[in-house]
Design an enzyme around this catalytic site. Structure first.
Site, PDB file in Angstrom:
ATOM      1  CE  LYS A   1      -0.975   5.460  -6.794  1.00  0.00           C
ATOM      2  NZ  LYS A   1      -1.383   4.241  -7.508  1.00  0.00           N
TER       3      LYS A   1
ATOM      4  CB  SER B   1      -1.587   1.469  -4.748  1.00  0.00           C
ATOM      5  OG  SER B   1      -1.548   1.842  -6.099  1.00  0.00           O
TER       6      SER B   1
ATOM      7  CB  SER C   1      -3.617   0.722  -8.212  1.00  0.00           C
ATOM      8  OG  SER C   1      -2.917  -0.240  -7.454  1.00  0.00           O
TER       9      SER C   1
END
Lengths: 100, 477
Positions: free
Chosen positions: B73, B148, B172
């Site tokens: 990420k 996210s 997330s």
């Protein structure tokens, strides 16, 4: 949080505290949305938790970490990278606009 | 699956280099429409793979993650690579050091394929808040992958990485895992070091794996967890999650909370979850209804506290030391230092980030601090106490991960409150700092497409092994 107009004022004041330049349109939009969110969370007003005992899920409470005051190689190695990231520099110095 | 690929590498059925090239080809072909990656690290990935091949050819042992391609990420620092947190304000920022989890994975020879798209500074539930365009759900390109960690979920789900790292502040990792048919684990707060993670809300953030199976989740968790002197909230508790993995259901007490199955939950999703519970009971699990009286305050506590933490964590992005700065623009409108702050933040940060900074600053400002932040902190303790009582009665708590399967792109973007409410089942784990895992629970049909749904298991502090073992039994149905 009574009148819409008042809340736009609150957002304006808060934006200055948060150092955010917002357009007039954004101020109006945020005022509406944030007020809606805060209203939705009003249910916590019904609760009076009083004094609450701290609950800690750690099995062993960790002590603060302290380090010897020694030269740190990482800081030296990272120094160039950090300087490279400066938006404006003058040789070894970080350059900024005048304070006043 | 990681173990299978590991065996193939060991038996020389495939080389690490070939494995990486296969993934790179797939990324080239498919990522144009999915937009899971912000950047692909082709050269460094191949370089790492070649080193692994050398080791194998010399007859040396390789570790389980060695040579296995994964994705990271975009809020985790990898030294010498860009890290933007999906934000314009850090668009060209290069990390001067690596996060602890990255160091751990590097030492194990993991291959980083690239950095994945995300909602700006991890604020969002759809990846639509990325400054670099939304990621699409591989099951239906008209839908969001969740967020996210949407880029991480979409790339694993569409075979563009074997597994990925995400971060979870209020769901997330788990919400995108559920939308993309994956296993997503949020560890106990303190299990995984946050050093080198671009902070959103420091008392809520945890890093964790997005994988295809429970087994992979156990392998990755084992690799990234542990005490780190650079994050004083981590604890020294070494566990062999992979070796101790075994499906367990018989005699296990599964807690069910009525509120988790009430209003707002999609009927079809509810049916699937109830069928799963009924099956678990047949296998010898004991279902027990439990109460969490303060659960209903989780959303309020979450949003009041995280926005406050966001407002202070993001104060550092001011256009002075790094990142986007209005002061260097030709058309700069700043005359002094104060204006540089105001304009750099005004232009460099996106809508949702600004909205949360304002809400957080407001909650912390004089006159509101007691009513919002301080009160939320107290209720957080009450919620933790509720869970503590619950875990004296049951081994895990079963719930949906999300109220609906993946929603349409644009469906909730204009309505922040609706977007926030898609986290309703996931935030309580972060509020209470307990571990939680989402795993696939079949699919439901929407607009002619089969969409995955997720079930969530919440566990007692530090009981990730229990989550993995019970999860494995439920996964095997």
């Amino acid at each position: 949080m009574s009148e819409k107009k008042d809340f736009i004022y609150e957002v304006e004041k808060t934006a200055l505290l948060a150092k955010l330049n917002l357009t007039e349109e954004k101020k109006r939009q945020f005022a509406k949305e944030i007020e809606e969110v805060l209203n939705y969370f009003q249910d916590i007003n019904d609760l009076n938790p009083g004094e609450v005992e701290d609950f800690n899920h750690y099995l062993i409470l960790e002590k603060n970490q302290t380090r010897e005051d020694e030269k740190n190689d990482f800081l030296l190695a990272g120094k160039e990278q950090i300087k490279k990231a400066f938006p404006q520099r003058d040789g070894e110095y970080l350059k900024v606009k005048a304070v006043l | 699956m990681i173990k299978e690929l590991h065996q193939q590498l060991k038996k020389k059925k495939v080389s690490a280099e070939k494995l990486v090239r296969d993934f790179l080809d797939k990324i080239e072909k498919k990522d144009g429409e999915i937009n899971a990656y912000l950047e692909v690290f082709k050269d460094s990935a191949l370089k790492t793979a070649k080193k692994v091949d050398e080791k194998i050819s010399q007859g040396k042992e390789i570790g389980m993650l060695e040579g296995i391609p994964c994705a990271i990420k975009d809020n985790l620092c990898i030294e010498g690579q860009k890290v933007s947190a999906g934000s314009k304000i850090l668009e060209n920022y290069v990390a001067p050091y690596s996060a602890t989890v990255i160091e751990k994975l590097k030492n194990r020879g993991a291959v980083f394929l690239g950095r994945t798209n995300m909602d700006e500074f991890a604020m969002g539930s759809s990846t639509e808040n990325s400054a670099f365009g939304p990621t699409k759900n591989p099951y239906d390109l008209k839908r969001v992958p969740g967020g996210s960690s949407g880029g991480s979920a979409a790339c694993v789900s569409s075979g563009l990485a074997e597994w990925a790292l995400g971060s979870d502040t209020g769901g997330s990792i788990r919400q995108p895992a559920s939308f993309c048919g994956l296993v997503g684990l949020k560890p106990t707060y303190g299990r995984v070091s946050r050093y080198g993670l671009l902070a959103m809300a420091s008392s809520y953030d945890q890093i964790g794996p997005l994988t295809k199976t429970i087994e992979d989740s156990a392998i990755v968790l084992e690799a990234i967890s542990g005490k780190d002197l650079k994050d004083n909230t981590t604890i020294d508790k070494k566990e062999n999650f992979f070796r101790n993995l075994k499906p367990e259901l018989k005699g296990k007490k599964i807690g069910v909370v009525k509120e988790f199955f009430g209003e707002g939950l999609d009927e079809e999703v509810k049916e699937k979850l109830q069928a799963k519970l009924a099956w678990a009971k047949e296998q010898g699990a004991i279902l027990e209804e439990i109460e969490l009286p303060n659960l209903k305050y989780s959303m309020a506590v979450y949003y009041l506290m995280i926005t406050a933490e966001v407002s202070s964590n993001l104060a550092r992005f001011d256009g002075i030391r790094y990142g986007f700065s209005d002061s260097v623009l030709q058309e700069s409108i700043s005359h002094d230092l104060e204006e540089v702050y105001l304009n750099s933040r005004g232009q460099g940060l996106g809508n949702e980030v600004q909205r949360r900074i304002i809400l957080g600053t407001y909650c912390l400002s004089a006159g509101y601090y007691d009513a919002y932040y301080k009160k939320a902190q107290k209720i957080r303790q009450l919620i933790k106490q509720d869970f503590q009582k619950a875990f004296k009665k049951v081994d895990v708590i079963f719930s949906p991960t999300t109220p609906t399967p993946a929603f349409l792109l644009g469906e909730k973007k204009a309505d922040p409150l609706q977007m926030y409410l898609s986290d309703v089942y996931t935030v309580s784990a972060n509020v209470a700092m307990i571990p939680a895992i989402s795993l696939p629970c079949g699919t439901v049909e929407k607009d002619g497409k089969q969409l995955p749904i997720g079930m969530q298991l919440l566990g007692c502090w530090w009981e990730e092994q229990e989550l993995l073992n019970i999860g494995m039994a439920l996964e095997n149905k």
